[in-house]
Design a protein around this motif. Structure first.
Motif, PDB file in Angstrom:
ATOM      1  N   SER A 141       5.256  62.260  -7.664  1.00 33.04           N
ATOM      2  CA  SER A 141       6.671  62.630  -7.819  1.00 33.04           C
ATOM      3  C   SER A 141       7.389  62.677  -6.471  1.00 33.04           C
ATOM      4  CB  SER A 141       6.816  64.000  -8.487  1.00 33.04           C
ATOM      5  OG  SER A 141       5.636  64.429  -9.099  1.00 33.04           O
TER       6      SER A 141
ATOM      7  N   TRP B  64      10.863  63.967  -3.923  1.00 32.28           N
ATOM      8  CA  TRP B  64      11.378  65.261  -3.474  1.00 32.28           C
ATOM      9  C   TRP B  64      12.716  65.614  -4.105  1.00 32.28           C
ATOM     10  CZ3 TRP B  64      15.989  63.756  -1.740  1.00 32.28           C
ATOM     11  CH2 TRP B  64      16.101  62.454  -1.265  1.00 32.28           C
TER      12      TRP B  64
ATOM     13  N   LYS C  14       0.674  64.612  -7.466  1.00 32.45           N
ATOM     14  CA  LYS C  14       0.967  64.628  -6.033  1.00 32.45           C
ATOM     15  C   LYS C  14       2.476  64.716  -5.878  1.00 32.45           C
ATOM     16  CE  LYS C  14       2.062  61.824  -2.841  1.00 32.45           C
ATOM     17  NZ  LYS C  14       2.874  62.794  -2.091  1.00 32.45           N
TER      18      LYS C  14
ATOM     19  N   THR D 142       7.246  58.365 -10.104  1.00 33.41           N
ATOM     20  CA  THR D 142       8.691  58.378  -9.873  1.00 33.41           C
ATOM     21  C   THR D 142       8.921  58.277  -8.373  1.00 33.41           C
ATOM     22  OG1 THR D 142       8.971  59.850 -11.755  1.00 33.41           O
ATOM     23  CG2 THR D 142      10.856  59.602 -10.302  1.00 33.41           C
ATOM     24  N   GLY D 143       9.749  57.332  -7.965  1.00 32.87           N
ATOM     25  CA  GLY D 143      10.021  57.168  -6.536  1.00 32.87           C
ATOM     26  C   GLY D 143      10.745  55.860  -6.294  1.00 32.87           C
ATOM     27  N   SER D 144      10.574  55.323  -5.097  1.00 32.12           N
ATOM     28  CA  SER D 144      11.326  54.119  -4.733  1.00 32.12           C
ATOM     29  C   SER D 144      10.713  52.880  -5.381  1.00 32.12           C
ATOM     30  CB  SER D 144      11.329  53.959  -3.216  1.00 32.12           C
ATOM     31  OG  SER D 144      10.006  53.757  -2.773  1.00 32.12           O
TER      32      SER D 144
ATOM     33  N   THR E 208       7.597  51.493  -3.318  1.00 30.76           N
ATOM     34  CA  THR E 208       6.320  52.173  -3.566  1.00 30.76           C
ATOM     35  C   THR E 208       5.853  51.922  -4.998  1.00 30.76           C
ATOM     36  OG1 THR E 208       7.099  53.908  -2.070  1.00 30.76           O
ATOM     37  CG2 THR E 208       5.113  54.377  -3.311  1.00 30.76           C
TER      38      THR E 208
ATOM     39  N   GLU F  71       9.409  55.100 -12.707  1.00 34.55           N
ATOM     40  CA  GLU F  71      10.827  55.491 -12.704  1.00 34.55           C
ATOM     41  C   GLU F  71      11.313  55.284 -11.280  1.00 34.55           C
ATOM     42  OE1 GLU F  71      12.329  56.401 -15.432  1.00 34.55           O
ATOM     43  OE2 GLU F  71      10.631  56.747 -16.757  1.00 34.55           O
ATOM     44  N   LEU F  72      12.137  54.255 -11.074  1.00 32.99           N
ATOM     45  CA  LEU F  72      12.407  53.808  -9.697  1.00 32.99           C
ATOM     46  C   LEU F  72      13.883  53.927  -9.320  1.00 32.99           C
ATOM     47  CD1 LEU F  72      10.017  50.720  -9.916  1.00 32.99           C
ATOM     48  CD2 LEU F  72       9.476  53.065  -9.264  1.00 32.99           C
ATOM     49  N   GLY F  73      14.288  53.191  -8.323  1.00 37.15           N
ATOM     50  CA  GLY F  73      15.623  53.339  -7.749  1.00 37.15           C
ATOM     51  C   GLY F  73      16.736  52.697  -8.571  1.00 37.15           C
TER      52      GLY F  73
ATOM     53  N   CYS G  41      18.606  59.715  -8.701  1.00 40.49           N
ATOM     54  CA  CYS G  41      18.374  58.290  -9.016  1.00 40.49           C
ATOM     55  C   CYS G  41      19.461  57.728  -9.916  1.00 40.49           C
ATOM     56  CB  CYS G  41      17.015  58.132  -9.669  1.00 40.49           C
ATOM     57  SG  CYS G  41      16.812  59.183 -11.115  1.00 40.49           S
TER      58      CYS G  41
ATOM     59  N   ARG H 156      15.621  61.230   7.727  1.00 45.41           N
ATOM     60  CA  ARG H 156      15.593  59.844   7.246  1.00 45.41           C
ATOM     61  C   ARG H 156      16.782  59.570   6.331  1.00 45.41           C
ATOM     62  NH1 ARG H 156      10.953  57.266   3.378  1.00 45.41           N
ATOM     63  NH2 ARG H 156      12.322  58.141   1.832  1.00 45.41           N
TER      64      ARG H 156
ATOM     65  N   GLU I  78      20.348  50.586  -2.224  1.00 47.04           N
ATOM     66  CA  GLU I  78      20.482  51.978  -2.652  1.00 47.04           C
ATOM     67  C   GLU I  78      20.646  52.854  -1.410  1.00 47.04           C
ATOM     68  OE1 GLU I  78      16.909  53.994  -4.127  1.00 47.04           O
ATOM     69  OE2 GLU I  78      18.096  54.891  -5.729  1.00 47.04           O
TER      70      GLU I  78
ATOM     71  N   ARG J 156      10.634  57.784 -19.925  1.00 49.26           N
ATOM     72  CA  ARG J 156      10.332  59.185 -20.199  1.00 49.26           C
ATOM     73  C   ARG J 156      11.237  59.631 -21.344  1.00 49.26           C
ATOM     74  NH1 ARG J 156      12.727  60.236 -14.743  1.00 49.26           N
ATOM     75  NH2 ARG J 156      10.642  60.761 -14.032  1.00 49.26           N
TER      76      ARG J 156
HETATM   77  P1  NAD Z   1       8.989  57.185  -2.246  1.00 47.92           P
HETATM   78  O1  NAD Z   1       8.619  56.000  -3.040  1.00 47.92           O
HETATM   79  O2  NAD Z   1       8.976  57.078  -0.770  1.00 47.92           O
HETATM   80  O3  NAD Z   1       8.018  58.420  -2.591  1.00 47.92           O
HETATM   81  C1  NAD Z   1       7.812  58.866  -3.905  1.00 47.92           C
HETATM   82  C2  NAD Z   1       6.432  59.495  -4.000  1.00 47.92           C
HETATM   83  O4  NAD Z   1       5.451  58.490  -3.763  1.00 47.92           O
HETATM   84  C3  NAD Z   1       6.171  60.584  -2.958  1.00 47.92           C
HETATM   85  O5  NAD Z   1       5.392  61.603  -3.531  1.00 47.92           O
HETATM   86  C4  NAD Z   1       5.386  59.826  -1.896  1.00 47.92           C
HETATM   87  O6  NAD Z   1       4.583  60.666  -1.101  1.00 47.92           O
HETATM   88  C5  NAD Z   1       4.556  58.898  -2.742  1.00 47.92           C
HETATM   89  N1  NAD Z   1       4.048  57.707  -2.050  1.00 47.92           N
HETATM   90  C6  NAD Z   1       4.518  57.132  -0.920  1.00 47.92           C
HETATM   91  N2  NAD Z   1       3.769  56.050  -0.615  1.00 47.92           N
HETATM   92  C7  NAD Z   1       2.826  55.932  -1.575  1.00 47.92           C
HETATM   93  C8  NAD Z   1       1.777  55.004  -1.829  1.00 47.92           C
HETATM   94  N3  NAD Z   1       1.550  53.969  -1.013  1.00 47.92           N
HETATM   95  N4  NAD Z   1       1.015  55.172  -2.927  1.00 47.92           N
HETATM   96  C9  NAD Z   1       1.252  56.188  -3.783  1.00 47.92           C
HETATM   97  N5  NAD Z   1       2.226  57.116  -3.585  1.00 47.92           N
HETATM   98  C10 NAD Z   1       3.001  56.981  -2.495  1.00 47.92           C
HETATM   99  O7  NAD Z   1      10.406  57.649  -2.768  1.00 47.92           O
HETATM  100  P2  NAD Z   1      11.336  58.805  -2.181  1.00 47.92           P
HETATM  101  O8  NAD Z   1      12.126  58.269  -1.061  1.00 47.92           O
HETATM  102  O9  NAD Z   1      10.549  60.019  -1.951  1.00 47.92           O
HETATM  103  O10 NAD Z   1      12.278  59.083  -3.443  1.00 47.92           O
HETATM  104  C11 NAD Z   1      13.513  58.508  -3.571  1.00 47.92           C
HETATM  105  C12 NAD Z   1      13.439  57.295  -4.489  1.00 47.92           C
HETATM  106  O11 NAD Z   1      12.998  57.695  -5.772  1.00 47.92           O
HETATM  107  C13 NAD Z   1      14.796  56.653  -4.708  1.00 47.92           C
HETATM  108  O12 NAD Z   1      14.666  55.261  -4.673  1.00 47.92           O
HETATM  109  C14 NAD Z   1      15.193  57.124  -6.094  1.00 47.92           C
HETATM  110  O13 NAD Z   1      16.105  56.288  -6.759  1.00 47.92           O
HETATM  111  C15 NAD Z   1      13.863  57.170  -6.773  1.00 47.92           C
HETATM  112  N6  NAD Z   1      13.894  58.066  -7.933  1.00 47.92           N
HETATM  113  C16 NAD Z   1      13.868  57.524  -9.177  1.00 47.92           C
HETATM  114  C17 NAD Z   1      13.950  58.344 -10.292  1.00 47.92           C
HETATM  115  C18 NAD Z   1      13.973  57.792 -11.686  1.00 47.92           C
HETATM  116  O14 NAD Z   1      13.811  58.566 -12.630  1.00 47.92           O
HETATM  117  N7  NAD Z   1      14.181  56.519 -11.877  1.00 47.92           N
HETATM  118  C19 NAD Z   1      14.039  59.732 -10.109  1.00 47.92           C
HETATM  119  C20 NAD Z   1      14.047  60.228  -8.819  1.00 47.92           C
HETATM  120  C21 NAD Z   1      13.969  59.393  -7.732  1.00 47.92           C
END
Ligand code: NAD
Length: 539
Positions: free
Chosen positions: A177, A179, A203, A253-255, A258, A276-278, A310, A356, A408, A488
């Motif tokens: 997940s 932040w 995590k 959920t993240g970028s 990743t 769930e991405l950007g 997001c 950042r 983004e 989800r």
């Molecule tokens: P990120 O991808 O950098 O990090 C997300 C998570 O992945 C963190 O816990 C991070 O520690 C972990 N991570 C990083 N590198 C990894 C790897 N190589 N393997 C596995 N896990 C790894 O994203 P961020 O900058 O923390 O979050 C912002 C992004 O998340 C934005 O792009 C946003 O749009 C997206 N987001 C999407 C949703 C959705 O529901 N679609 C919701 C919230 C955030």
């Protein structure tokens, strides 16, 4: 589309919200951090990792750092706990969520403090997370058992074959997940996994680990076995791959960058993943929109959680005939937003979460302005309020070469564009590889829904920013294109954590030559049967 009709640039800096007496240090004392830190799976003498409070820059928490070996231990503990948990009746599992819902509403102030301290967001935006998690708890607590119940399906041979589709838990879910919505995106995605009979190794982002650890404590209080939800802390590239390596299913959920890496690792192991991405989400203001409502909605859409959401809006398309008037109202409201970091209600927008984020936001705005964009509101960092504050910003005259146009930003920055026809607006809104959320404003709801059907996004809100679709937890939520895979919420949100199993029981006659029929007669009999079943509409 690039014509930039002059709109009165609003003046002045955003006002500061009234101060609040409570400080981060008093709301998150060392004893609380130490207690929560005990929930991290980290063995031996772990290294320590530190976080700071975005609102003030002061030290917030010191936590143990898990290693890849600790992740393995977390999976072992989770696997053991999962067996007993899956054997419980589904209603008992769902009952934990219903108790969690009540506890969360009662104890919300504790977690609102933690969310604000860890993310820097305004309390109102932190409350959205309580709302989201409570809605998910109640929904899956009540509806989970019916999503999961056995379902009778048409058998191979009517009457003779009794077929049932059953749902089995995947086992242990690896959940990663970000932040930005630490309560909603850790607990909200874990709850349906638990009801379905799974354990979770989560995590969270280190920056917001306290919130996830607090939610875990509360779930244990509501009746969740302690080992069922493991939390590991550490750098994404170091322990993230280990979380994927042992998982029976991955919820990420993240970028987008990743997410691709996670998806490839999961695919190599032939385990499923939801991602769930950007996004680069668009909002459309049609010529017949109620301009006051649309302007207010656009403020929520663009600046909630300082745009670090997001599903927030970064591209705004407005019909040329109302552009001047709409932008005047939108810019006025934006410039009046009160910025602040007090641990109390009263601020309209908080700060960014990290250096950042501040760097990206500043770069996108400065580059655009240098290349000819006009600032209609905001445009500046506000170090007078705290190290990571940036004003809610509206840019006009943004062109395709600028980073803010297609990338983004994930901050409080929106670019406005004008359109003449609906077709033009739809085409522009769809001109991105992302496809997460969109918003359409019109007095004619049917027209809004018709436009929604043409937008390439997983959710569309008509006359609301994002909360209408996101809060409709009975309906799926997720992204198309580069915004993700899977959904989800709703049935998708829980069935993704299950394996479908078909149990077919054959009665009386086998599906093979029998009772002295030779192969040819068997084939003839079945051919006749299929024709009869067609006539009777059984098949
Ligand atoms: P990120 O991808 O950098 O990090 C997300 C998570 O992945 C963190 O816990 C991070 O520690 C972990 N991570 C990083 N590198 C990894 C790897 N190589 N393997 C596995 N896990 C790894 O994203 P961020 O900058 O923390 O979050 C912002 C992004 O998340 C934005 O792009 C946003 O749009 C997206 N987001 C999407 C949703 C959705 O529901 N679609 C919701 C919230 C955030």
């Amino acid at each position: 589309m690039t014509d930039t009709t002059a709109v009165g640039q609003t003046t002045g800096r955003n006002p500061a919200a009234p101060g609040a007496a409570r400080t981060v240090a008093s709301a998150v004392p060392a004893a609380l951090v130490a207690r929560l830190a005990r929930g991290v799976t980290a063995t031996g003498e772990p290294e320590l990792v530190h976080t700071t409070a975005p609102l003030t820059g002061e030290r917030l928490a010191t936590l143990p750092r898990s290693t890849p070996a600790d992740v393995e231990v977390a999976y072992q503990l989770a696997r053991r706990a999962q067996k007993a948990w899956a054997a419980l009746p589904v209603r008992r599992r769902a009952g934990v969520l219903l108790r969690f819902h009540d506890l969360l509403l009662k104890r919300q102030d504790e977690v609102l403090d933690l969310i604000q301290a860890e993310t820097g967001k305004a309390r109102l935006h932190a409350f959205e997370e309580v709302l989201g998690a409570a809605l998910a708890a109640r929904h899956y607590g009540r509806k989970g058992p019916s999503y999961l119940r056995d379902r009778r399906r048409g058998g191979a041979m009517p009457v003779l074959t009794h077929a049932v589709e059953a749902r089995r838990p995947k086992g242990v879910i690896g959940q990663i997940s970000p932040w930005n919505y630490p309560l909603e995106l850790s607990v909200g995605d874990a709850l349906p996994a638990f009801v379905a009979g799974n354990a979770v190794v989560n995590k969270p982002d280190t920056q917001t680990a306290l919130t996830a650890l607090w939610a875990r404590e509360l779930l244990i209080e509501a009746g969740l076995p302690a080992d069922l939800w493991q939390i590991v802390i550490g750098d994404g590239p170091v322990i993230g791959p280990a979380v994927v390596e042992h998982a029976d299913y991955v919820s990420f959920t993240g970028s987008t960058a990743t997410g691709r890496d996670v998806a490839q690792r999961a695919a190599a192991r032939l385990v499923g993943a939801s991602l769930e991405l950007g996004g680069k989400n668009a909002l459309l203001v049609l010529a017949d929109a109620d301009l006051d409502r649309a302007a207010e909605g656009a403020v929520r859409a663009c600046f909630s959680s300082a745009g670090q959401l997001c599903i927030s809006i970064e591209r705004l398309y407005v019909h040329r005939s109302v552009a001047e008037e709409f932008l005047r109202r939108f810019a006025e409201r934006t410039s009046a937003l009160r910025l602040g970091g007090g641990l109390a209600y009263g601020a309209d927008m908080g700060s960014l979460v990290s250096d950042r984020q501040l760097e990206t936001v500043t770069r996108h705005v400065e580059e655009a302005v240098k290349a000819g964009a006009t600032v209609l509101a905001g445009g500046q960092a506000r170090p007078d309020l705290g190290p990571l504050f940036f004003e809610p910003t509206i840019l006009d005259g943004v062109t395709p070469g600028m980073a803010v146009c297609g990338e983004e930003t994930f901050g409080p920055v929106v670019s406005v564009y004008r359109f003449d026809t609906e077709d033009e607006a739809v085409e522009a809104a769809n001109s991105t590889t992302y496809g997460l959320n969109s918003s359409v404003w019109t007095k004619d709801a049917r027209r809004g829904q018709a436009i929604a059907a043409r937008l390439h996004t997983g959710t569309v809100n008509v006359n609301e920013a994002y909360a209408a679709a996101y809060g409709s937890v009975a309906a799926p939520m997720g992204g198309m294109g580069d915004s993700g895979l899977g959904r989800r919420h709703g049935s998708d949100g829980i069935l993704r954590y299950t394996e479908a199993q078909t149990i077919a029981t054959q009665r009386m006659l086998p599906i093979a030559p029998s009772f002295g029929l030779d192969d040819e007669k068997f084939a003839a009999l079945f051919t006749t049967s299929l024709k009869a079943l067609k006539v009777l509409r059984f098949k």
